[in-house]
Scaffold this motif. Structure first.
Motif, PDB file in Angstrom:
ATOM      1  N   THR A  34      58.643 -10.467  43.129  1.00 50.32           N
ATOM      2  CA  THR A  34      59.023  -9.224  42.454  1.00 50.32           C
ATOM      3  C   THR A  34      58.105  -8.078  42.840  1.00 50.32           C
ATOM      4  OG1 THR A  34      59.813 -10.564  40.606  1.00 50.32           O
ATOM      5  CG2 THR A  34      59.528  -8.214  40.202  1.00 50.32           C
ATOM      6  N   ASN A  35      56.816  -8.343  42.949  1.00 47.03           N
ATOM      7  CA  ASN A  35      55.886  -7.286  43.347  1.00 47.03           C
ATOM      8  C   ASN A  35      56.142  -6.822  44.775  1.00 47.03           C
ATOM      9  OD1 ASN A  35      54.758  -7.544  40.849  1.00 47.03           O
ATOM     10  ND2 ASN A  35      52.826  -8.419  41.540  1.00 47.03           N
ATOM     11  N   LEU A  36      56.511  -7.745  45.655  1.00 44.42           N
ATOM     12  CA  LEU A  36      56.847  -7.374  47.027  1.00 44.42           C
ATOM     13  C   LEU A  36      58.106  -6.517  47.043  1.00 44.42           C
ATOM     14  CD1 LEU A  36      56.284  -7.632  50.065  1.00 44.42           C
ATOM     15  CD2 LEU A  36      57.638  -9.748  50.052  1.00 44.42           C
ATOM     16  N   ALA A  37      59.091  -6.876  46.224  1.00 45.43           N
ATOM     17  CA  ALA A  37      60.303  -6.062  46.107  1.00 45.43           C
ATOM     18  C   ALA A  37      59.951  -4.647  45.671  1.00 45.43           C
ATOM     19  CB  ALA A  37      61.266  -6.700  45.110  1.00 45.43           C
ATOM     20  N   HIS A  38      59.045  -4.535  44.719  1.00 45.77           N
ATOM     21  CA  HIS A  38      58.641  -3.218  44.220  1.00 45.77           C
ATOM     22  C   HIS A  38      57.954  -2.409  45.313  1.00 45.77           C
ATOM     23  CE1 HIS A  38      57.962  -0.396  40.990  1.00 45.77           C
ATOM     24  NE2 HIS A  38      56.690  -0.305  41.316  1.00 45.77           N
ATOM     25  N   ALA A  39      57.188  -3.086  46.177  1.00 39.98           N
ATOM     26  CA  ALA A  39      56.548  -2.388  47.294  1.00 39.98           C
ATOM     27  C   ALA A  39      57.593  -1.783  48.224  1.00 39.98           C
ATOM     28  CB  ALA A  39      55.645  -3.357  48.061  1.00 39.98           C
ATOM     29  N   TYR A  40      58.675  -2.515  48.460  1.00 38.34           N
ATOM     30  CA  TYR A  40      59.762  -1.984  49.288  1.00 38.34           C
ATOM     31  C   TYR A  40      60.488  -0.833  48.587  1.00 38.34           C
ATOM     32  CZ  TYR A  40      59.470  -5.623  52.873  1.00 38.34           C
ATOM     33  OH  TYR A  40      59.053  -6.427  53.913  1.00 38.34           O
ATOM     34  N   VAL A  41      60.615  -0.918  47.268  1.00 36.10           N
ATOM     35  CA  VAL A  41      61.247   0.162  46.506  1.00 36.10           C
ATOM     36  C   VAL A  41      60.425   1.445  46.610  1.00 36.10           C
ATOM     37  CG1 VAL A  41      61.751   0.979  44.167  1.00 36.10           C
ATOM     38  CG2 VAL A  41      62.481  -1.302  44.873  1.00 36.10           C
ATOM     39  N   GLN A  42      59.129   1.315  46.414  1.00 35.92           N
ATOM     40  CA  GLN A  42      58.250   2.475  46.385  1.00 35.92           C
ATOM     41  C   GLN A  42      57.895   2.984  47.782  1.00 35.92           C
ATOM     42  OE1 GLN A  42      57.152   4.083  43.533  1.00 35.92           O
ATOM     43  NE2 GLN A  42      58.610   2.757  42.476  1.00 35.92           N
ATOM     44  N   GLY A  43      58.075   2.126  48.792  1.00 38.55           N
ATOM     45  CA  GLY A  43      57.621   2.506  50.128  1.00 38.55           C
ATOM     46  C   GLY A  43      56.114   2.602  50.205  1.00 38.55           C
ATOM     47  N   ILE A  44      55.439   1.751  49.417  1.00 43.22           N
ATOM     48  CA  ILE A  44      53.979   1.735  49.377  1.00 43.22           C
ATOM     49  C   ILE A  44      53.500   0.354  49.804  1.00 43.22           C
ATOM     50  CG2 ILE A  44      51.932   1.952  47.922  1.00 43.22           C
ATOM     51  CD1 ILE A  44      53.499   3.819  46.122  1.00 43.22           C
ATOM     52  N   GLY A  45      52.784   0.310  50.926  1.00 39.81           N
ATOM     53  CA  GLY A  45      52.352  -0.971  51.461  1.00 39.81           C
ATOM     54  C   GLY A  45      53.388  -1.605  52.372  1.00 39.81           C
ATOM     55  N   ARG A  46      54.618  -1.154  52.253  1.00 35.26           N
ATOM     56  CA  ARG A  46      55.730  -1.547  53.104  1.00 35.26           C
ATOM     57  C   ARG A  46      56.620  -0.320  53.287  1.00 35.26           C
ATOM     58  NH1 ARG A  46      53.057  -5.289  53.960  1.00 35.26           N
ATOM     59  NH2 ARG A  46      53.541  -7.518  53.945  1.00 35.26           N
ATOM     60  N   ASN A  47      57.333  -0.260  54.401  1.00 41.96           N
ATOM     61  CA  ASN A  47      58.291   0.824  54.574  1.00 41.96           C
ATOM     62  C   ASN A  47      59.412   0.676  53.555  1.00 41.96           C
ATOM     63  OD1 ASN A  47      56.908   1.894  56.797  1.00 41.96           O
ATOM     64  ND2 ASN A  47      58.006   0.561  58.231  1.00 41.96           N
ATOM     65  N   GLU A  48      59.864   1.798  53.002  1.00 44.64           N
ATOM     66  CA  GLU A  48      60.926   1.750  52.000  1.00 44.64           C
ATOM     67  C   GLU A  48      62.140   1.026  52.567  1.00 44.64           C
ATOM     68  OE1 GLU A  48      63.874   5.019  50.250  1.00 44.64           O
ATOM     69  OE2 GLU A  48      61.786   5.366  49.621  1.00 44.64           O
ATOM     70  N   ASN A  49      62.638   0.050  51.825  1.00 46.85           N
ATOM     71  CA  ASN A  49      63.778  -0.727  52.283  1.00 46.85           C
ATOM     72  C   ASN A  49      64.488  -1.285  51.052  1.00 46.85           C
ATOM     73  OD1 ASN A  49      65.548  -2.773  53.294  1.00 46.85           O
ATOM     74  ND2 ASN A  49      64.321  -2.866  55.168  1.00 46.85           N
ATOM     75  N   TRP A  50      65.549  -0.608  50.617  1.00 50.59           N
ATOM     76  CA  TRP A  50      66.250  -0.996  49.398  1.00 50.59           C
ATOM     77  C   TRP A  50      67.002  -2.306  49.569  1.00 50.59           C
ATOM     78  CZ3 TRP A  50      65.283   0.929  44.819  1.00 50.59           C
ATOM     79  CH2 TRP A  50      64.665   2.183  44.754  1.00 50.59           C
ATOM     80  N   ILE A  51      67.460  -2.591  50.781  1.00 49.23           N
ATOM     81  CA  ILE A  51      68.185  -3.841  51.007  1.00 49.23           C
ATOM     82  C   ILE A  51      67.246  -5.034  50.813  1.00 49.23           C
ATOM     83  CG2 ILE A  51      69.395  -5.239  52.721  1.00 49.23           C
ATOM     84  CD1 ILE A  51      70.488  -2.642  53.902  1.00 49.23           C
ATOM     85  N   LYS A  52      66.056  -4.961  51.429  1.00 48.49           N
ATOM     86  CA  LYS A  52      65.088  -6.045  51.253  1.00 48.49           C
ATOM     87  C   LYS A  52      64.659  -6.163  49.792  1.00 48.49           C
ATOM     88  CE  LYS A  52      63.031  -6.385  55.872  1.00 48.49           C
ATOM     89  NZ  LYS A  52      61.784  -6.321  56.667  1.00 48.49           N
ATOM     90  N   ALA A  53      64.492  -5.019  49.145  1.00 47.55           N
ATOM     91  CA  ALA A  53      64.086  -5.043  47.740  1.00 47.55           C
ATOM     92  C   ALA A  53      65.137  -5.744  46.889  1.00 47.55           C
ATOM     93  CB  ALA A  53      63.871  -3.616  47.238  1.00 47.55           C
ATOM     94  N   ARG A  54      66.411  -5.410  47.124  1.00 45.26           N
ATOM     95  CA  ARG A  54      67.476  -6.014  46.322  1.00 45.26           C
ATOM     96  C   ARG A  54      67.566  -7.519  46.563  1.00 45.26           C
ATOM     97  NH1 ARG A  54      73.041  -6.154  47.357  1.00 45.26           N
ATOM     98  NH2 ARG A  54      72.774  -4.668  49.056  1.00 45.26           N
ATOM     99  N   VAL A  55      67.393  -7.937  47.816  1.00 48.23           N
ATOM    100  CA  VAL A  55      67.426  -9.370  48.126  1.00 48.23           C
ATOM    101  C   VAL A  55      66.295 -10.098  47.392  1.00 48.23           C
ATOM    102  CG1 VAL A  55      67.055 -11.070  49.949  1.00 48.23           C
ATOM    103  CG2 VAL A  55      68.586  -9.127  50.345  1.00 48.23           C
TER     104      VAL A  55
END
Length: 303
Positions: free
Chosen positions: A165-186
């Motif tokens: 869940t924390n990794l998903a949030h990183a993708y949502v925020q684009g912090i620590g990972r590039n923003e990627n809503w598809i990866k976040a949703r998965v």
């Protein structure tokens, strides 16, 4: 004959050695302890600890820290956790890390010690410790979001749902990972499939706002409701606000107010004031009379 009788009496008078509890005995006692049957559980656990059983030592550490079934004693808790870790219980390291991260009087917070203990657990493949190391990086001064996301990914791959869940949030925020809503949703979907309450809530936000998906208030409502049913307070506030915004025909203002009341009741003490402030804004918008307030309270009681 007299010699035989004397030998028999000597045998009967000798103290009988009791076998130490088996690992299965300690595991059963652990479950009893969790259920609150402290007296019966701790008898087995203490015997196991005296025999050097790592699980028993760890449980005694937790009991001493919380003061459940024994006197609260942070120093003893540390001693038991250290002995458990040395005896091979990886959760001993993790519990030490948590204790020093949070601090417990008279022991003050010690992030350096917490990091060492979590690292020892992570080195043995303990997934929650990897996620904890990520949290330490995220809350450092200054924060290291890239390192945090790296640790969350390790925790996720090792099976920790919080890391997922924390990794998903990183993708949502684009912090620590590039923003990627598809990866976040998965990732959120994977965590939700494992029953993690926050993942349901965050999927609700994604669908309510249309982040990477078509905006869908009905799907958002469904996810928020699942999070509420799983006991996640923030979802109660979110579903209340959604009810007012979406004007669902099957729901009502008293239900929205009831969800908010429930959220305030169940929120952690450190967050209650914030929840209360948000719900007061909702009350101002609804402007309920006494009858509606009473219905809302009854609704909250049933959640």
């Amino acid at each position: 004959m007299r010699l035989i009788s004397f030998a028999l009496l000597t045998f009967l008078a000798a103290p009988v050695a009791h076998a130490a509890p088996t690992q299965e005995d300690v595991a059963a006692a652990r479950l009893a302890y969790i259920e609150g049957d402290y007296d019966a559980a701790l008898k087995v656990i203490q015997e196991g600890a005296e025999a050097g059983n790592a699980m028993a030592l760890n449980i005694l550490g937790a009991a001493s820290l919380d003061g459940r079934g024994v006197a609260q004693d942070t120093d003893k808790a540390i001693e038991f956790f250290e002995r458990a870790a040395k005896a091979g219980e990886v959760r001993g390291y993790f519990n030490l890390g948590t204790l020093f991260l949070e601090g417990s009087p008279p022991v003050e917070q010690d992030r350096a010690r917490a990091t060492r203990e979590f690292q020892s657990a992570a080195d043995q493949g303990y997934a929650p410790a990897m996620t904890a190391l990520g949290r330490l990086q995220e809350t450092a001064e200054p924060p290291n979001h890239k390192a945090a996301a790296d640790w969350y990914e390790k925790g996720h791959k090792a099976g920790d749902v919080v890391g997922t869940t924390n990794l998903a949030h990183a993708y949502v925020q684009g912090i620590g990972r590039n923003e990627n809503w598809i990866k976040a949703r998965v990732l959120y979907t994977e965590a939700a499939a494992r029953g993690y309450p926050r993942a349901f809530n965050d999927l609700g936000v994604i669908h309510e706002e249309g982040y990477g998906v078509h905006m869908d208030q009905l799907t958002a409502y469904s996810f928020f409701l699942q999070a509420v049913n799983a006991g996640y307070p923030k979802a109660g506030k979110n579903i209340a606000e959604l009810i007012l915004k979406a004007r669902f025909p099957w729901s009502s203002k008293h239900a929205a107010l009831g969800y908010c009341i429930w959220a305030v009741r169940t929120a952690p003490d450190a967050e209650k004031a914030s929840f209360q402030e948000d719900c007061e804004a909702l009350v101002t918008e609804i402007n309920p009379d006494a009858a509606m307030r009473e219905r809302a309270e009854r609704f909250a009681d049933q959640l």
